[in-house]
Design a protein around this motif. Structure first.
Motif, PDB file in Angstrom:
ATOM      1  N   THR B  40     -39.013 -24.151  -1.969  1.00  7.03           N
ATOM      2  CA  THR B  40     -39.469 -22.940  -1.287  1.00  7.03           C
ATOM      3  C   THR B  40     -40.952 -23.072  -0.999  1.00  7.03           C
ATOM      4  OG1 THR B  40     -37.865 -21.667  -2.524  1.00  7.03           O
ATOM      5  CG2 THR B  40     -39.569 -20.437  -1.374  1.00  7.03           C
ATOM      6  N   PHE B 238     -40.654 -26.194  13.374  1.00  8.85           N
ATOM      7  CA  PHE B 238     -41.348 -25.012  12.862  1.00  8.85           C
ATOM      8  C   PHE B 238     -40.345 -23.900  12.521  1.00  8.85           C
ATOM      9  CE2 PHE B 238     -43.394 -20.919  13.768  1.00  8.85           C
ATOM     10  CZ  PHE B 238     -44.501 -20.995  12.947  1.00  8.85           C
ATOM     11  N   PHE B 241     -38.246 -24.673   9.485  1.00 10.67           N
ATOM     12  CA  PHE B 241     -39.002 -24.538   8.249  1.00 10.67           C
ATOM     13  C   PHE B 241     -39.172 -23.077   7.844  1.00 10.67           C
ATOM     14  CE2 PHE B 241     -42.529 -24.727   5.350  1.00 10.67           C
ATOM     15  CZ  PHE B 241     -42.353 -25.927   4.688  1.00 10.67           C
ATOM     16  N   TYR B 242     -39.468 -22.211   8.806  1.00  2.39           N
ATOM     17  CA  TYR B 242     -39.819 -20.849   8.434  1.00  2.39           C
ATOM     18  C   TYR B 242     -38.718 -19.811   8.575  1.00  2.39           C
ATOM     19  CZ  TYR B 242     -44.642 -22.146   7.703  1.00  2.39           C
ATOM     20  OH  TYR B 242     -45.776 -22.701   7.212  1.00  2.39           O
ATOM     21  N   ALA B 243     -37.788 -20.001   9.526  1.00  6.81           N
ATOM     22  CA  ALA B 243     -36.845 -18.912   9.773  1.00  6.81           C
ATOM     23  C   ALA B 243     -35.556 -19.043   8.970  1.00  6.81           C
ATOM     24  CB  ALA B 243     -36.526 -18.809  11.269  1.00  6.81           C
ATOM     25  N   LYS B 244     -35.230 -20.240   8.511  1.00  8.16           N
ATOM     26  CA  LYS B 244     -33.980 -20.397   7.774  1.00  8.16           C
ATOM     27  C   LYS B 244     -34.287 -20.543   6.303  1.00  8.16           C
ATOM     28  CE  LYS B 244     -30.844 -22.766  10.921  1.00  8.16           C
ATOM     29  NZ  LYS B 244     -30.083 -23.991  11.082  1.00  8.16           N
ATOM     30  N   MET B 245     -33.729 -19.651   5.533  1.00  7.42           N
ATOM     31  CA  MET B 245     -33.976 -19.727   4.108  1.00  7.42           C
ATOM     32  C   MET B 245     -33.288 -20.964   3.529  1.00  7.42           C
ATOM     33  SD  MET B 245     -33.195 -16.646   1.592  1.00  7.42           S
ATOM     34  CE  MET B 245     -31.862 -17.466   0.756  1.00  7.42           C
ATOM     35  N   TYR B 247     -33.984 -23.982   4.165  1.00 13.00           N
ATOM     36  CA  TYR B 247     -33.984 -25.111   5.093  1.00 13.00           C
ATOM     37  C   TYR B 247     -35.341 -25.782   5.208  1.00 13.00           C
ATOM     38  CZ  TYR B 247     -29.293 -25.215   6.918  1.00 13.00           C
ATOM     39  OH  TYR B 247     -27.955 -25.406   7.049  1.00 13.00           O
ATOM     40  N   GLU B 248     -36.245 -25.483   4.271  1.00 15.53           N
ATOM     41  CA  GLU B 248     -37.577 -26.079   4.341  1.00 15.53           C
ATOM     42  C   GLU B 248     -37.488 -27.602   4.324  1.00 15.53           C
ATOM     43  OE1 GLU B 248     -36.697 -23.712   2.267  1.00 15.53           O
ATOM     44  OE2 GLU B 248     -38.018 -21.999   2.556  1.00 15.53           O
TER      45      GLU B 248
END
Lengths: 442, 280
Positions: B40, B238, B241-245, B247-248
């Motif tokens: 996370t 981008f 990385f940021y919008a899918k929990m 999925y970083e």
């Protein structure tokens, strides 16, 4: 010798520039020693950013504890938090938006069970729990619905052949559509551009539909099935969702093909300048829509009727997506300082005054009951409907599996609105997308 | 001289080297490591092997963004270089006010990508409104919008490089060609072009990598809409990385693949154009 000195000086300057970036921060620190701990609040709401800063300064003046408030730019909270919390000086106080947000941050949430703040909460409906652990506490309760211009609607009611005689007669989707269609037909006589403000699908406005409006079909499905979250949504009430969205598109101030670039500001401005009668938004919009001379008595709020049986008793959508959390990975002293600060905010006179009167928040805390309640006609509309025995709609959009789901539904809605996509795509993004995103994140 | 260079070597190199290590090498290695992790925040990661890379292949939007980016790059490299070269040729003819023109052409390059993106969004949406549509109507609008925007921004910069190249050509070469009876087309093709080959190398390299790495302008102009159809690789990474929990890590894995792809293509391009350069 002189040459040597010169080169040494040059080297110093060079290395100095390297560190100047990091150095500039230290100047802003206000006295406050380490044993007292310090507070770093990463604030979510840009509208209240300055108010929080002012409140933090008051607190530092009173107690000597340093409080830093940083506000993430609109729509960038998650990414700001993600990078901030990895730093040594991480936020000690942050917020999550509900159960889904909590799933991401649960390892960072301090148990607030024994905190003074938790003792102030009126009911467990306003806290986020994992088993017995209290991970987050809501600090603001908000309400949304269809805001309407009372003056314009009254003017319409007096017109010949008006479908209703009083705003209170609108108590179902059928009635709402009848009135909106009629207003749209008579928009010239009424001096408006349309019944509804533009349903802008720009990112500054599309959350009104991909998050807030979408809550209604989710709410009714959960209610029908007797559940409060799901791994695969069925889309039982998608037909009704389409109905209301179609109404927004048809009886609007603008051509649906242009919606993709319409912003939230434009929509708010249309309402504020009396160019439209209805505007879907919530209590937080009060400041924006009264900027241009609309008075308190011009404003009212209707529940969002979508055409479900028994919706005469439906109230406004009330809930919270703002839960305070304390960073469990911060030092003991910092955690203690943060808990004290939170408690001070909701119990001291200064804190309560700022939160209720300046920020205009309705809070779930007992301490606000003696004289600190926020007042504006939109909040009033909610109390009135509650008093009339209507059932408020809970905020189930906090169970949406991911941001990606909202984005995909939003994109499908945009394409549907401008005519380049079919409703099937929305349905697919809604139903299949839910299961897909749920799988991906669990 | 040599002695003092050796002596002061660490003093002059260290700051830059330190910056390079902190700002590039460390994040780069950390990034590769993180692409094999689930995390996370970047400070607590859990090793999961290659599962992130496997997830990429199921992602239709990412595959689409690769093709979209490739197409965009090809078109933008050709148009930017062609137009920049033409402008450079015109502005080395010795017209009156050449310097003013050069400055004006160069100016757009001084504005940041995000700002440019929003400015052009307003302009293009304003034009499209006459036809009752917006930039979000179809990815084709987004594509050509980006091409126009990038041309406007980059032509000036490439022009300066070409002008420097053209001015470096010894005048006697052109004169000799003229005396031998070469037409101006022949002089251009056989003298000027081979002589500015170093400029062409650097300009294609810059436009190529700029095209692949494009992010700000894409984000501001279309935001990837409609439905991810005008989304380029950087923006896709981008968003992952940021919008899918959760999925970083996948976002990181995509970034690694992105790096390999861009490095490979840039390397091939450098080899190809270098081989055509001539020594004066």
């Amino acid at each position: 010798m002189r040459k040597k000195l010169l080169s040494a000086a040059l080297c110093l300057t060079m290395t100095a520039t390297l560190f100047s970036g990091c150095g500039s921060d230290s100047g802003s620190k206000k006295g406050g020693d380490d044993s007292k701990g310090k507070v770093y609040y990463l604030n979510f709401k840009p509208e209240q950013g300055d108010d929080w800063k002012a409140l933090a300064e008051e607190y530092t003046k009173e107690t000597g504890v340093e409080v830093k408030v940083v506000t993430a730019a609109s729509g960038t909270y998650e990414q700001t938090l993600k990078s901030e919390i990895a730093k040594t000086d991480a936020p000690t106080m942050f917020q999550v938006n509900g159960p889904v947000g909590l799933a991401t941050w649960k390892d960072y949430c301090y148990d607030l069970k024994d905190s003074d703040l938790y003792k102030q909460v009126k009911s467990d409906d306003f806290v986020l729990k994992e088993g017995d652990k209290v991970s987050g506490i809501a600090y603001v309760i908000e309400t949304y619905g269809i805001i309407y211009n009372k003056t314009l609607l009254a003017k319409y009611c007096e017109m010949d052949g008006a479908k209703i005689k009083d705003a209170s007669e609108i108590n179902s989707f059928a009635k709402l559509k009848e009135v909106a269609d009629d207003i749209q037909a008579k928009k010239k006589d009424l001096g408006v551009d349309g019944a509804f403000t533009s349903a802008g699908m720009d990112s500054s406005s599309d959350w009104r539909f991909k998050t807030h409006l979408v809550n209604l079909p989710i709410y009714y499905e959960y209610k029908a099935d007797g559940i409060d979250s799901t791994e695969a949504i069925k889309g039982t009430y998608l037909e009704q969702y389409k109905q209301i969205f179609d109404l927004y598109l048809e009886d609007s101030t603008c051509d649906p093909k242009l919606l993709a670039s319409k912003t939230g500001d434009e929509s708010a401005a249309e309402f504020a300048t009396s160019k439209a009668v209805f505007y879907q938004n919530g209590t937080w919009a009060y400041g924006d829509i009264t900027k241009n001379g609309l008075k308190d008595e011009d404003l009212g709020m209707l529940p969002i009727y979508i055409g479900v049986d028994g919706e005469e008793n439906q109230g406004l959508c009330t809930g919270s997506e703002n839960y305070w959390c304390v960073n469990s990975k911060a030092s003991e002293a910092d955690i203690k300082a943060t808990l004290d600060f939170m408690n001070w905010c909701v119990t001291s006179d200064k804190g309560r005054d700022k939160i209720a009167n300046k920020m205009g928040f309705v809070t779930p805390f007992k301490s606000f009951d003696d004289g600190y309640s926020a007042k504006n006609p939109l909040i009033q509309a909610d109390s009135d409907l509650l008093a009339a025995g209507k059932t408020p709609v809970s905020w189930n959009f906090s169970t949406i599996p991911s941001e990606e789901w909202k984005n995909n539904v939003g994109a499908a809605l945009t394409e549907y609105a401008q005519g380049t996509g079919k409703w099937d795509e929305v349905q697919k993004a809604f139903v299949d997308g839910w299961a897909e995103q749920y799988q991906a994140t669990h | 001289m040599n002695h003092s260079i050796k002596k002061y070597f660490p003093i002059f190199v260290l700051p830059t080297l330190a910056a390079f290590v902190i700002g590039f090498i460390v994040p780069f290695i950390l990034g590769i490591y993180l692409s094999f992790c689930k995390f996370t925040t970047v400070t607590d990661a859990e090793f999961v092997g290659i599962s992130n890379y496997i997830k990429i292949f199921g992602d239709k939007n990412f595959l689409h963004s690769i093709w979209f980016t490739a197409l965009f790059t090809v078109v933008s490299v050709v148009t930017i270089n062609l137009l920049a070269f033409i402008v450079a040729m015109l502005l080395t003819k010795g017209f009156k006010g050449t310097n003013i023109f050069r400055t004006v052409f160069f100016m757009p390059n001084l504005i940041g990508g995000i700002v440019l993106g929003y400015i052009w969004q307003i302009i293009l949406n304003g034009i499209l409104a006459h036809f009752g549509v917006t930039m979000q109507y179809s990815a084709t609008y987004g594509f050509w919008g980006l091409i126009i925007l990038m041309n406007w921004q980059q032509i000036g910069y490439m022009m300066i490089i070409y002008i420097a190249g053209i001015q470096n050509i010894p005048t006697e070469l052109i004169e000799a060609a003229k005396i031998d009876g070469a037409t101006s087309w022949q002089a251009l093709k056989n003298v000027t072009l081979p002589m500015v080959m170093p400029s062409i190398t650097i300009c294609t390299f810059l436009t190529l990598t700029n095209g692949f790495k494009l992010f700000d302008q894409n984000l501001a102009l279309t935001g990837g809409g409609p439905s991810h159809q005008s989304e380029m690789m950087a923006l896709n990474i981008f968003d992952t990385f940021y919008a899918k929990m959760g999925y970083e890590g996948v976002g990181r894995a995509k970034a690694v693949i992105f790096f390999i792809l861009v490095a490979l293509i840039a390397f091939v391009q450098l080899r190809a154009t270098r081989s055509k350069e001539v020594q004066q």
